[in-house]
Design a protein around this motif. Structure first.
Motif, PDB file in Angstrom:
ATOM      1  N   PHE A 153       0.837  -1.197   0.000  1.00 49.65           N
ATOM      2  CA  PHE A 153       0.000   0.000   0.000  1.00 49.65           C
ATOM      3  C   PHE A 153       0.879   1.257   0.000  1.00 49.65           C
ATOM      4  CE2 PHE A 153      -3.113  -3.056   1.603  1.00 49.65           C
ATOM      5  CZ  PHE A 153      -4.242  -2.695   0.882  1.00 49.65           C
TER       6      PHE A 153
ATOM      7  N   ALA B  25      -3.558  -2.533   5.158  1.00 50.35           N
ATOM      8  CA  ALA B  25      -3.596  -1.101   5.492  1.00 50.35           C
ATOM      9  C   ALA B  25      -4.858  -0.834   6.307  1.00 50.35           C
ATOM     10  CB  ALA B  25      -3.581  -0.231   4.245  1.00 50.35           C
TER      11      ALA B  25
ATOM     12  N   SER C 220      -0.176  -7.670   1.799  1.00 49.63           N
ATOM     13  CA  SER C 220       0.033  -6.579   2.768  1.00 49.63           C
ATOM     14  C   SER C 220      -1.322  -6.003   3.157  1.00 49.63           C
ATOM     15  CB  SER C 220       0.915  -5.481   2.175  1.00 49.63           C
ATOM     16  OG  SER C 220       0.295  -4.904   1.040  1.00 49.63           O
TER      17      SER C 220
ATOM     18  N   VAL D 111      -8.368   3.096  -1.866  1.00 48.43           N
ATOM     19  CA  VAL D 111      -7.024   2.758  -1.400  1.00 48.43           C
ATOM     20  C   VAL D 111      -6.219   2.247  -2.589  1.00 48.43           C
ATOM     21  CG1 VAL D 111      -7.813   2.255   0.934  1.00 48.43           C
ATOM     22  CG2 VAL D 111      -7.732   0.424  -0.750  1.00 48.43           C
TER      23      VAL D 111
ATOM     24  N   GLN E 159       0.327   3.933   1.472  1.00 47.54           N
ATOM     25  CA  GLN E 159       0.361   4.499   2.821  1.00 47.54           C
ATOM     26  C   GLN E 159      -0.268   3.509   3.771  1.00 47.54           C
ATOM     27  OE1 GLN E 159      -1.934   7.908   1.354  1.00 47.54           O
ATOM     28  NE2 GLN E 159      -3.379   7.566   3.039  1.00 47.54           N
ATOM     29  N   LYS E 160       0.116   3.595   5.029  1.00 49.15           N
ATOM     30  CA  LYS E 160      -0.348   2.620   6.008  1.00 49.15           C
ATOM     31  C   LYS E 160      -1.768   2.899   6.476  1.00 49.15           C
ATOM     32  CE  LYS E 160       3.053  -0.281   6.510  1.00 49.15           C
ATOM     33  NZ  LYS E 160       2.820  -1.729   6.229  1.00 49.15           N
TER      34      LYS E 160
END
Length: 768
Positions: free
Chosen positions: A138, A229, A227, A160, A140-141
């Motif tokens: 991503f 987010a 991953s 996202v 951004q987290k």
């Protein structure tokens, strides 16, 4: 390692090789062109076999046993190396396509004996093949999103984004799929990363923030890591809730003297929507007092504020009870559920009015009376009336506070009767105004400190009691040779009484025996003209013309006014060349006479005060001189000779002769106590003086009326054996003796002081 097809390429990589037919006669003159030949360079990333890894082979058509292959470039002889004789290229490190996908190198073939190039250098590219070795990441987290509460299913919230570093040209390597792992019961996400609502009943008042977790991974069928987010979703407010009262009833107390528009009290409601969506409206639904009170919402606190619309009266209504309702007309009806409506939107209100000691209330305001001017028979005009509005019903006293014009023209009695102490003159003032205060009388007879006021307006009706007066024009003049009919001056008049719009004045001459005539203009003016002409200046320089002016009142009044006309010399054109100056009458007004009288009276008082002050000063001068003389003797009379028995320093026989010849007058009583000499049997010397001192000391100690001048008493006694007896002036200073002491001036300087004291009266007073 997978084998690759061998392809021929030119050193510049541009066109396919072509055969050239060379003529036999040109062989000795042209050199044959040589070409680079190598396999295409490809290698997979992250190969797990032992290093080095074979990449490919570079080949030249040059046939030379001393030929040697070398490569140059940024990564030549570090990551990539070439076998000198065969041209095989090897990678001595594992390559990562995500770090670098292509490497550009230059191939050369040289003669190893002299290092000379046998062919032109050629550039080639080594491409790194991708393998699916990266999970989506991503950008951004934490992501943030917002959506209105109660939004329908499928409403977009936010988007996202996750990125896969693998080669997107390889199918499936860079494809990312998304999934909501936490909060999937409220929200969902598509393959593009857009998050949508899943529940249509997301209520901000129940829960205003949601925190969900989104997972990104490779496309299905491809192995690889994933991953996650965090997405924070905030529900924005909509106006979907009505205000509600927190209490079912409200009770207020308010004094009856509250001003109209003043605050009585406040009611509070609760609206769980955000402040920008709180638009409470209050209304009366039961009770007949909506014409007495008004309730307005405070735009900042959303409270309902009660304010009276008219004055309250405890004696009329002491309690108000009614119901009010709180609503919000801006509620979104799309989300309004009638089943949720409850009775908390209605409340009962009670307002209790408390009694206050109010000032008296006049029956009407203002009061107006009319009276004819100079009406001596009218003593009262009417009365004012006020009452105590409270239950005590106290008696009222009336007091006059202000008057305009100031003066004792209109009065008010304690009972409220408007009185006229004297007839009113309209010409002084056409109206008279007073302010009357009504004050309650307390049980103990004192007046209350609370009072109310009423204005009393007295209008004076006009009576025709003033005759018209001539308006003084500029001093009229006439030429001595004026022709008959010549207009000398236009006159007009004024009347202090009221004059109707159609009123007029009548003008006439008191006598016809003059060289003047009067012609009316019928516009309240008249012209004075020459009657016969030819005035004799030598005989009369001024003509005094009596003019009668009458008004049209009832009854009509007439005044006689004297018009002074000067006879002047004129030139041929009729211009005045010389006129006598009339001696002006000098008069003194009453105000000037009063001022003069006050000044004269003040001067007389000042003169009397000055004379009285001088008289008092003269009465005190005798005592002042005596004191000065006494002090003079005490201070400067410092030559006493050799004592009482010393008869050589002064010739006292002269003094004795004067006394024996009868020149010494009988001394008057001295203002100071005199001490009689002791009898002749007293022993002369210090003993007699000691006795004298003791006697005077006792007198001074016991007599409180005498001043403490002990030395003055001592000087009153000169000793027992003094043949001149006493020389002190204490006993003779106040004497009325007729003896002329001027002869002392002939006795020499030693008697100078005595000559000054007993000689002629000094011209100036001694001041003590």
């Amino acid at each position: 390692m997978q084998s690759f097809a061998e392809l021929l390429a030119f050193a510049d990589g541009g066109t396919q090789k072509s055969n050239q037919n060379l003529c036999s006669n040109d062989v000795s003159h042209k050199r044959q062109k040589r070409d680079w030949i190598w396999n295409q360079m490809h290698i997979k990333e992250e190969i797990d076999t032992p290093l080095p890894h074979h990449v490919g082979k570079i080949t030249s058509s040059v046939r030379n046993n001393n030929a040697k292959y070398i490569i140059k470039g940024e990564y030549a002889n570090t990551i990539f190396k070439v076998e000198e004789t065969s041209g095989d290229v090897y990678a001595f490190e594992r390559l990562d396509r995500e770090k670098k996908a292509e490497y550009e190198l230059t191939a050369l073939i040289i003669d190893r004996t002299n290092n000379k190039s046998l062919e032109q250098p050629s550039k080639f590219i080594i491409k790194v093949y991708d393998i699916n070795d990266n999970a989506p990441v991503f950008v951004q987290k934490v992501f943030n999103g917002s959506v209105p509460e109660m939004s329908p299913v499928g409403t977009s919230v936010t988007k996202v984004t996750a990125v896969d570093a693998d080669d997107p040209t390889v199918s499936g390597h860079a494809t990312v799929t998304y999934e909501v792992t936490t909060g999937s019961e409220y929200f969902t996400i598509d393959d593009s990363g857009v998050i949508y609502t899943k529940d249509p009943n997301l209520d901000r008042e129940t829960k205003s923030t949601y925190e969900i977790v989104v997972q990104a991974k490779d496309a299905p069928g491809f192995s690889g890591d994933s991953s996650t987010a965090t997405v924070i979703i905030t529900l924005s407010d909509i106006n979907d809730n009505a205000p509600e009262f927190k209490e079912s009833s409200f009770h207020f107390k308010v004094p009856e003297n509250i001003s109209v528009g003043g605050e009585v009290g406040r009611v509070k409601v609760e609206d769980i929507d955000e402040p920008q969506h709180r638009n409470t409206r209050y209304s009366f639904i039961q009770g007949e007092f909506r014409d007495t009170f008004d309730i307005v919402a405070n735009p900042y606190t959303n409270e309902g504020i009660f304010r009276p619309k008219k004055p309250l009266d405890f004696e009329t209504v002491s309690k108000y009870t009614f119901s009010i309702e709180a609503t919000d007309p801006t509620v979104n009806l799309r989300y309004f559920k009638p089943g949720n409506r409850n009775s908390n939107s209605i409340a009962r209100v009670t307002i209790e009015v408390t009694d206050v000691d109010e000032p008296p209330v006049f029956s009407r305001l203002p009061y107006e009376f009319k009276v004819r001017e100079n009406h001596a028979e009218v003593k009262t005009l009417g009365s004012v009336y006020a009452k105590d509005p409270d239950a005590a019903k106290r008696k009222i006293r009336y007091i006059q506070r202000r008057a305009s014009p100031s003066g004792d023209y209109v009065r008010v009695s304690n009972s409220g009767v408007i009185q006229l102490p004297k007839p009113l003159d309209r010409e002084f003032s056409s109206s008279y105004n007073i302010t009357v205060a009504a004050v309650e009388i307390l049980e103990d007879g004192r007046l209350s400190d609370r009072e109310s006021h009423a204005h009393v307006h007295v209008i004076v009706d006009d009576v025709n009691d003033n005759a018209p007066e001539l308006v003084s024009p500029e001093e009229p003049r006439v030429c001595e040779n004026a022709a008959p009919g010549k207009v000398i001056v236009r006159i007009s008049a004024v009347d202090k009484d009221e004059t109707s719009p159609r009123g007029f004045f009548r003008y006439s001459l008191a006598t016809e025996d003059s060289n003047f005539s009067l012609i009316e203009n019928y516009d309240n003016t008249a012209n004075i003209t020459v009657k016969y002409g030819q005035f004799n200046r030598e005989l009369t320089k001024f003509h005094y013309l009596p003019v009668l002016i009458s008004d049209n009142g009832d009854p009509d009044l007439t005044s006689t006014n004297t018009l002074v006309i000067s006879v002047c010399k004129c030139n041929e054109k009729g211009d005045f060349t010389f006129c006598e100056e009339r001696a002006k009458q000098v008069g003194v007004s009453i105000q000037a006479l009063v001022a003069i009288f006050i000044c004269i009276f003040t001067i007389i008082v000042i003169v009397l005060l000055i004379l009285l002050r001088k008289r008092n000063k003269k009465d005190l001068s005798g005592l002042g001189r005596s004191v000065a003389e006494i002090h003079e003797q005490l201070v400067t009379y410092d030559e006493e000779g050799g004592g009482e028995m010393d008869t050589t320093s002064y010739d006292v026989s002269v003094l004795n002769s004067v006394r024996k010849n009868g020149l010494k007058a009988e001394a008057a009583p001295s203002p100071y106590a005199q001490v009689q000499k002791p009898a002749g049997n007293i022993t002369p010397g210090a003993g007699g003086m000691e006795m004298m001192i003791e006697v005077k000391k006792d007198e001074a100690d016991n007599d409180r009326d005498l001043l403490p001048y002990d030395t003055l008493h001592i000087y009153g006694y000169e000793g027992a054996e003094s043949i001149a007896e006493s020389l002190s002036s204490l006993g003779s200073g106040s004497s009325d003796s007729d003896i002329d002491y001027d002869f002392l001036n002939d006795w020499g300087p030693r008697f100078k002081m005595l000559a000054e004291l007993y000689g002629s009266e000094p011209s100036e007073d001694f001041v003590y």
